[in-house]
Enzyme design. Structure first.
Site, PDB file in Angstrom:
ATOM      1  CE1 TYR A  37      -3.772   2.414   0.697  1.00 12.57           C
ATOM      2  CE2 TYR A  37      -2.458   3.217   2.530  1.00 12.57           C
ATOM      3  CZ  TYR A  37      -3.537   3.357   1.686  1.00 12.57           C
ATOM      4  OH  TYR A  37      -4.389   4.420   1.824  1.00 12.57           O
ATOM      5  CG  ASP A  79       5.807   3.373   1.029  1.00 12.23           C
ATOM      6  OD1 ASP A  79       6.102   3.934   2.108  1.00 12.23           O
ATOM      7  OD2 ASP A  79       4.638   3.267   0.609  1.00 12.23           O
ATOM      8  CE  LYS A 103       2.027   4.483   8.518  1.00 12.49           C
ATOM      9  NZ  LYS A 103       0.637   4.772   8.780  1.00 12.49           N
TER      10      LYS A 103
END
Ligand code: HOZ
Length: 433
Positions: A148, A243, A271
Site C-alpha cells: 500500500y 516506501d 509516520k
C-alpha cells in the site's frame, strides 16, 4: 466471550457518526468492518496506553498506525510542541526547523541526499511517482500485490491496508487509463519482476515497494529479494524506490535500507518523522531531487508543508530515537512479545506464523510460510475477528485487520508485554474449537 467491557458511550458516538461521516470514520480501517463489533472511541493516550470514552484502558499496539514509537504523548515531544505553538502553527514560509529536520533525515537515511517535506505518506508516494516518471521519461511503474502506497490513483491496484481489509476491488473513480501504467507482481518474486521488465522494454520508470510489508499483514523480504530488485532496476535504467513510511526510523534509525544494506534511488517517509503530527517526505539522490520545483520542472507544493509544529515533533522524536540503546530495547521487547504470542497459539493448538523486525511485528492465523499477499489471504479471518474481540475485552488494542502490522514503542515495558501475552493465552483459549 469474556465480557468485562462497558462500551456504551463508544457505541453512542459511533452510531451518531454514521450520519456525519462516511462509515462513521475519517479513515476506513478504523471502522472494525473486518473484525466485527464496534470501534472503540478514544478519549486520550499516554505511553503504551489508550483510554476510551467509557474509561476502559488498553495496551495499544497500533500507536496511531506507527508514529508513536516513543510512546504516546511523550513529555519531551509535548513540551517542545507547547513551546513551539506560541510562535505560531503555520508560517507558509521557510523556517529553520525545516533545515534541522532535513539535516537529520539526510544524515540518517542512506539514500537521501535531499528531501522535500509534505503532509502524509500518501502525498509523499504520489509525488515520488511523478518524479520517477519525469526523471526516466517513462510512464509505467511496478508495485507489489498487497503493498500500500497511499490512495493516489495509480497505486489503487491490488493495494493492501484498508483496500485489502475491506476486500475492495480496485476503486471506482480511478480511470483505467491511469492504472494501465501500473504493473503488479507478487512480493518476493524476482522472476515475475524480470518478466515485466522484458515484456515492457524501456517503459518502466521504476519499482516501488515496502521493504518490509506492513499493509498486507507483516511480511519480510526473502534473502536476495531486495538485492535482486536493486540489480534489475539498475540493469534496466529504472529507479528503485523504498516506501519507508512504516519502516523509516522504526526498523533502525536509517530504516530498512540501513538494516538490509540495500540503497534505493528514492525513499518515501511518514509516520515516525512527524512524531504524531501530519508529516510525509520524499528524498533521494540530489541528481533526481533537483528536478523538483522550484529547483526543477516537476511541480509539487503544499500550504502546510514543513510547518513549525510538525517539524518540532519530528525533530524531538528523532532526537529521542537517536539515543544509545533505542533499537536494542525495541528489538528486545518486540521479540519477547512475538515469541510469547507464537508460544501461546501453539499451546492452544492454533496454527500461526509470525515474526518481527525491530519494533514492527505481525502474525497470520494459518500454516506458513507467508511470503506474499496470496499466502497472507490464507489467514483464518473469522478466527482473527474472534481473537481481536477477545483481546479488546482483555484490555489489548490490536490493529482491527489481519492485513496490518503491529507496532511497539519505547514505552512498552516487559510488564505490559507480559500482560499482553497473558491476554493472548486467555483469548486463544477462549476461541479454540
Ligand atoms: N497506512 C496506514 C495503515 N496501513 C494508515 C492507516 C489508515 O489508513 O488509516
Amino acid at each position: 466471550m469474556t465480557d468485562i467491557l462497558n462500551c456504551t458511550k463508544s457505541e453512542e458516538v459511533f452510531y451518531a457518526a454514521q450520519d456525519l461521516m462516511p462509515g462513521g470514520v475519517s479513515s476506513p480501517v478504523r471502522a472494525f468492518k473486518s473484525v466485527g463489533g464496534k470501534p472503540i472511541v478514544f478519549d486520550r493516550v499516554k505511553g503504551p496506553f489508550a483510554w476510551d470514552i467509557d474509561g476502559n484502558r488498553y495496551i495499544d499496539y497500533i500507536g496511531s498506525w506507527g508514529p508513536a514509537i516513543c510512546g504516546h504523548a511523550h513529555p519531551e515531544v509535548t513540551t517542545a510542541l507547547q513551546e513551539a505553538i506560541d510562535k505560531g502553527t503555520s508560517f507558509g514560509a521557510p523556517c529553520v526547523l525545516e533545515n534541522k529536520l532535513a539535516e537529520m533525515v539526510i544524515e540518517a537515511v542512506p539514500s537521501v541526499e535531499m528531501v522535500r517535506f509534505v503532509n502524509s505518506g500518501t502525498e509523499a508516494c504520489m509525488a515520488v511517482l511523478r518524479l520517477m516518471r519525469a526523471f526516466t521519461g517513462r510512464d509505467k511503474v511496478i508495485k507489489f500485490e498487497g503493498c500500500y502506497h497511499g490512495h493516489a490513483d495509480m497505486f489503487l491496484v491490488k493495494a493492501g491496508s484498508g483496500v485489502a481489509t475491506l476486500g475492495l476491488p480496485d476503486s471506482p473513480g480511478v480511470p483505467r487509463t491511469t492504472t494501465a501504467n501500473t504493473l503488479t507482481a507478487p512480493y518476493n518474486d524476482l522472476e515475475a519482476v524480470k518478466k515485466l521488465f522484458s515484456e515492457n522494454p524501456d517503459a518502466i520508470s521504476g519499482v516501488i515497494l515496502e521493504p518490509i510489508v506492513g499493509n498486507a499483514g507483516f511480511i519480510t523480504p526473502e534473502p536476495g529479494f531486495l538485492e535482486g530488485l536493486r540489480e534489475l532496476t539498475t540493469e534496466n535504467g529504472s529507479l528503485l524506490v523504498f516506501d519507508e513510511v512504516m519502516t523509516g526510523f522504526r526498523i533502525s534509525y536509517g530504516g530498512a535500507q540501513e538494516k538490509f544494506g540495500v540503497t534505493p534511488d528514492l525513499t518515501t517517509l511518514g509516520k515516525v518523522i512527524g512524531g504524531g503530527l501530519p508529516v510525509g517526505a520524499y528524498g533521494g539522490k540530489k541528481e533526481i531531487m533537483s528536478m523538483v520545483a522550484p529547483a526543477g520542472p516537476v511541480y509539487q507544493a503544499g500550504t502546510l508543508s514543513g510547518n513549525p509544529l510538525a517539524m518540532t515533533a519530528g525533530i524531538k522524536t528523532l532526537e529521542l530515537l537517536k539515543q544509545e540503546g533505542t533499537y536494542e530495547k525495541l528489538d528486545s521487547i518486540t521479540s519477547r512479545l512475538i515469541d510469547g504470542i507464537m508460544q501461546s497459539a501453539e499451546n492452544n493448538g492454533i496454527a500461526i506464523n509470525g515474526g518481527h523486525v525491530s519494533a514492527m511485528f505481525g502474525f497470520f492465523l494459518c500454516d506458513g510460510p507467508v511470503r506474499n499477499f496470496s499466502e497472507a489471504k490464507t489467514n483464518d479471518s473469522e478466527l482473527f475477528g474472534k481473537l481481536h474481540r477477545e483481546m479488546l475485552h482483555n484490555g489489548i488494542y490490536l490493529a482491527p485487520s489481519p492485513f496490518e502490522a503491529g507496532f511497539t514503542s519505547l514505552a512498552h515495558s516487559e510488564e505490559e508485554i507480559d500482560k499482553t501475552i497473558e491476554a493472548f493465552d486467555k483469548s486463544f483459549n477462549a476461541i479454540k474449537n
